[in-house]
Write a protein that holds these residues in place. Sequence first.
Motif, mmCIF file in Angstrom:
data_model
loop_
_atom_site.group_PDB
_atom_site.id
_atom_site.type_symbol
_atom_site.label_atom_id
_atom_site.label_comp_id
_atom_site.label_asym_id
_atom_site.label_seq_id
_atom_site.Cartn_x
_atom_site.Cartn_y
_atom_site.Cartn_z
ATOM 1 N N PHE A 80 2.171 -14.152 -2.077
ATOM 2 C CA PHE A 80 1.231 -14.837 -1.191
ATOM 3 C C PHE A 80 1.226 -14.215 0.200
ATOM 4 C CE2 PHE A 80 0.868 -18.162 2.119
ATOM 5 C CZ PHE A 80 -0.442 -18.565 1.912
ATOM 6 N N LEU A 81 2.411 -14.029 0.765
ATOM 7 C CA LEU A 81 2.513 -13.490 2.123
ATOM 8 C C LEU A 81 2.061 -12.032 2.183
ATOM 9 C CD1 LEU A 81 5.959 -15.060 3.145
ATOM 10 C CD2 LEU A 81 3.682 -15.778 3.903
ATOM 11 N N SER A 82 2.448 -11.235 1.188
ATOM 12 C CA SER A 82 2.033 -9.828 1.181
ATOM 13 C C SER A 82 0.521 -9.709 0.995
ATOM 14 C CB SER A 82 2.771 -9.054 0.085
ATOM 15 O OG SER A 82 2.437 -9.546 -1.205
ATOM 16 N N ALA A 83 -0.057 -10.579 0.174
ATOM 17 C CA ALA A 83 -1.512 -10.559 -0.033
ATOM 18 C C ALA A 83 -2.247 -10.897 1.262
ATOM 19 C CB ALA A 83 -1.904 -11.533 -1.135
ATOM 20 N N GLY A 84 -1.716 -11.859 2.006
ATOM 21 C CA GLY A 84 -2.318 -12.206 3.292
ATOM 22 C C GLY A 84 -2.271 -11.054 4.264
ATOM 23 N N LEU A 85 -1.148 -10.320 4.254
ATOM 24 C CA LEU A 85 -1.013 -9.160 5.131
ATOM 25 C C LEU A 85 -1.947 -8.036 4.695
ATOM 26 C CD1 LEU A 85 0.476 -7.725 7.452
ATOM 27 C CD2 LEU A 85 2.194 -6.995 5.777
ATOM 28 N N VAL A 86 -1.975 -7.744 3.402
ATOM 29 C CA VAL A 86 -2.833 -6.665 2.887
ATOM 30 C C VAL A 86 -4.301 -6.961 3.175
ATOM 31 C CG1 VAL A 86 -3.651 -5.525 0.781
ATOM 32 C CG2 VAL A 86 -1.205 -5.931 1.103
ATOM 33 N N ASN A 87 -4.700 -8.240 3.116
ATOM 34 C CA ASN A 87 -6.101 -8.606 3.333
ATOM 35 C C ASN A 87 -6.582 -8.264 4.742
ATOM 36 O OD1 ASN A 87 -8.653 -10.039 2.629
ATOM 37 N ND2 ASN A 87 -7.975 -11.421 4.240
ATOM 38 N N ILE A 88 -5.663 -8.236 5.701
ATOM 39 C CA ILE A 88 -6.052 -7.862 7.060
ATOM 40 C C ILE A 88 -6.554 -6.417 7.089
ATOM 41 C CG2 ILE A 88 -5.191 -7.491 9.416
ATOM 42 C CD1 ILE A 88 -3.288 -9.830 8.957
ATOM 43 N N PHE A 89 -5.943 -5.574 6.237
ATOM 44 C CA PHE A 89 -6.308 -4.159 6.201
ATOM 45 C C PHE A 89 -7.307 -3.839 5.090
ATOM 46 C CE2 PHE A 89 -2.023 -4.564 7.932
ATOM 47 C CZ PHE A 89 -2.159 -3.909 9.134
ATOM 48 N N VAL A 90 -7.291 -4.644 4.028
ATOM 49 C CA VAL A 90 -8.232 -4.465 2.915
ATOM 50 C C VAL A 90 -9.027 -5.766 2.776
ATOM 51 C CG1 VAL A 90 -8.496 -3.843 0.484
ATOM 52 C CG2 VAL A 90 -6.547 -2.964 1.782
ATOM 53 N N PRO A 91 -10.048 -5.972 3.619
ATOM 54 C CA PRO A 91 -10.739 -7.268 3.672
ATOM 55 C C PRO A 91 -11.713 -7.478 2.535
ATOM 56 C CG PRO A 91 -11.753 -5.764 5.214
ATOM 57 C CD PRO A 91 -10.596 -5.024 4.608
ATOM 58 N N SER A 92 -11.205 -7.333 1.323
ATOM 59 C CA SER A 92 -12.045 -7.546 0.146
ATOM 60 C C SER A 92 -11.160 -7.955 -1.009
ATOM 61 C CB SER A 92 -12.813 -6.268 -0.212
ATOM 62 O OG SER A 92 -13.262 -6.309 -1.541
ATOM 63 N N GLY A 93 -11.462 -9.081 -1.608
ATOM 64 C CA GLY A 93 -10.660 -9.539 -2.734
ATOM 65 C C GLY A 93 -10.680 -8.561 -3.891
ATOM 66 N N GLY A 94 -11.842 -7.969 -4.149
ATOM 67 C CA GLY A 94 -11.961 -7.005 -5.241
ATOM 68 C C GLY A 94 -11.182 -5.737 -4.965
ATOM 69 N N GLY A 95 -11.325 -5.204 -3.739
ATOM 70 C CA GLY A 95 -10.576 -4.017 -3.360
ATOM 71 C C GLY A 95 -9.083 -4.261 -3.371
ATOM 72 N N GLN A 96 -8.689 -5.444 -2.917
ATOM 73 C CA GLN A 96 -7.269 -5.786 -2.893
ATOM 74 C C GLN A 96 -6.702 -5.903 -4.306
ATOM 75 O OE1 GLN A 96 -6.205 -8.767 -0.102
ATOM 76 N NE2 GLN A 96 -4.158 -9.084 -0.926
ATOM 77 N N TRP A 97 -7.478 -6.480 -5.224
ATOM 78 C CA TRP A 97 -7.011 -6.585 -6.606
ATOM 79 C C TRP A 97 -6.828 -5.199 -7.215
ATOM 80 C CZ3 TRP A 97 -4.366 -9.137 -9.846
ATOM 81 C CH2 TRP A 97 -4.466 -8.892 -11.220
ATOM 82 N N ALA A 98 -7.731 -4.282 -6.892
ATOM 83 C CA ALA A 98 -7.622 -2.920 -7.419
ATOM 84 C C ALA A 98 -6.334 -2.252 -6.961
ATOM 85 C CB ALA A 98 -8.829 -2.095 -6.990
ATOM 86 N N VAL A 99 -5.920 -2.523 -5.707
ATOM 87 C CA VAL A 99 -4.724 -1.894 -5.152
ATOM 88 C C VAL A 99 -3.457 -2.651 -5.523
ATOM 89 C CG1 VAL A 99 -3.552 -1.265 -3.006
ATOM 90 C CG2 VAL A 99 -6.016 -0.877 -3.232
ATOM 91 N N GLN A 100 -3.492 -3.987 -5.371
ATOM 92 C CA GLN A 100 -2.278 -4.790 -5.510
ATOM 93 C C GLN A 100 -2.091 -5.364 -6.909
ATOM 94 O OE1 GLN A 100 -2.071 -7.683 -2.355
ATOM 95 N NE2 GLN A 100 0.117 -8.092 -2.658
ATOM 96 N N GLY A 101 -3.169 -5.431 -7.693
ATOM 97 C CA GLY A 101 -3.095 -6.024 -9.028
ATOM 98 C C GLY A 101 -2.036 -5.413 -9.931
ATOM 99 N N PRO A 102 -2.003 -4.076 -10.075
ATOM 100 C CA PRO A 102 -0.998 -3.478 -10.955
ATOM 101 C C PRO A 102 0.441 -3.794 -10.547
ATOM 102 C CG PRO A 102 -2.724 -1.893 -10.447
ATOM 103 C CD PRO A 102 -2.955 -3.076 -9.558
ATOM 104 N N ILE A 103 0.679 -3.872 -9.229
ATOM 105 C CA ILE A 103 2.032 -4.200 -8.738
ATOM 106 C C ILE A 103 2.416 -5.601 -9.173
ATOM 107 C CG2 ILE A 103 3.432 -4.541 -6.669
ATOM 108 C CD1 ILE A 103 1.566 -2.499 -5.276
ATOM 109 N N ILE A 104 1.499 -6.543 -9.030
ATOM 110 C CA ILE A 104 1.771 -7.936 -9.385
ATOM 111 C C ILE A 104 2.000 -8.081 -10.881
ATOM 112 C CG2 ILE A 104 0.675 -10.224 -9.540
ATOM 113 C CD1 ILE A 104 -0.575 -9.640 -6.818
ATOM 114 N N ILE A 105 1.157 -7.422 -11.679
ATOM 115 C CA ILE A 105 1.301 -7.520 -13.136
ATOM 116 C C ILE A 105 2.648 -6.960 -13.585
ATOM 117 C CG2 ILE A 105 0.397 -6.701 -15.347
ATOM 118 C CD1 ILE A 105 -2.400 -6.687 -14.036
ATOM 119 N N GLN A 106 3.037 -5.797 -13.039
ATOM 120 C CA GLN A 106 4.291 -5.184 -13.465
ATOM 121 C C GLN A 106 5.491 -6.011 -13.024
ATOM 122 O OE1 GLN A 106 4.622 -1.000 -12.956
ATOM 123 N NE2 GLN A 106 6.828 -0.938 -13.267
ATOM 124 N N ALA A 107 5.498 -6.462 -11.781
ATOM 125 C CA ALA A 107 6.635 -7.232 -11.282
ATOM 126 C C ALA A 107 6.775 -8.561 -12.028
ATOM 127 C CB ALA A 107 6.482 -7.483 -9.785
#
Length: 463
Positions: free
Chosen positions: A370-397
Amino acid sequence: MSFSDKYSKVFKYLLPAPFTIAVILTIVTYCIALVFTLPNKASFSAYSYKLLQFWDDGVWNSGLMVFALQMMLMLVLGHVLALTKPVNKIISLAVNHCNSTAKAASLVTLLTVIVALFNWGLGLIFGAIFARKVAEHAKNKSIKINYPLIGAAGYSGLMVWHGGLSGSSLAKVAEPNHIKEMMSGIFSTEQINLLPNQVSYWETVGSSMNLTVMALLIVVLPISMYWLGKKVHSKNFNIKITDKDSNPQKIITGAEKLDHSSLFSILFGGIIFIYIIFKIRFEYDNNILAFFNPNNINLLLLALAILLHKNFTKFLEATDDAISGAAGILIQFPLYFGIMGIMKNSGLVGEISDFFVQISSATTYPLYTFLSAGLVNIFVPSGGGQWAVQGPIIIQAATEMGLSLPKSIMALAYGDQLTNMLQPFWALPLLGITGLKAKEILPYTLFLMIIGGFIYLSCLIIF
């Protein structure tokens, strides 16, 4: 200098345009991958070129390009739907009850949140038009209001959207095989076979945690804005009263009559809508939530927009107004896909996932997400773009720790949407419609962020 002025100045000083940020993130990701994932026997120059190939493959990935178009249509069609006469009638009826700052802030927040849970593009434009209509009503009736607070209320939908029906990550994981395709090149064939084929809306949007979150948002946010509306002082504001009905009527001749035909457009839109009903009945066995994925959401928005505009000319005029809002998605998403290509193929996703696994427990992992997603959103202000970048990390972890994948995805969704109250990128359409400035609404969006953050964190801990 007020707090909001100082904050706005710092924000502008530290953060360039979102496209520039995407370029910087691309360079940073490339450098990190080059330093930390360089194979022992590979030469520096050869691996540098290999990483560029990974980036190139990601930028033009056909599946991700489809994703970008889906998200663009979701925003544009939602915007087009917000410009229909029925939606404007709903706003006009609601405006009649906005005879004070407190009532207006509460009602704008309530309706905007509900609409945004259906579609984020619709919610964004609905809230902006609603806020402006309230200001025009106040001017006409000589009612004193705090217009920036009303503008912030109109932006509240961007803090709840990702947990609703048009949430980018939620819509994508509901697509068959999306998760497995995303993890291709990261997981082995055996690991991919163990992944779920999809994560349905019943597991994300319809989960007990998210339903609780939505109920709290719908109740607590309007009450909080009503309370704040009682505390703030009314301010003088200037606004030009719009009158679109004053435009001269165009003489329609020949084939143009088909463009302006209500019968033709209603027939076409009606056929699509009837088809959707049959699709839910026969393909999804009356399971309405199972119906929602990016393609079906856009099909429904298209049918509603054509039906409610009543002719193709008005529909296309509204599309022209809406299309500029999707420019950010069009030009930024390929860069995020390139970042994803580097992270996946270099093994950087695994490195980051291992870090989260090492520092997290079953309780803390959703909070870190939750906290990392909030931080990433400041730099990647798009839910779709953020999922493309952060999604694989979340799924693997989540997979390695044996934790709930739906809850992990919801943690990302909550964090991503929360800091929209901090990041003014998606406020640009609202600011254009209302005539307000970012620094004027900022103190009140920060108030919304604090209330929303408490709700999200509480539910992630309890559930």
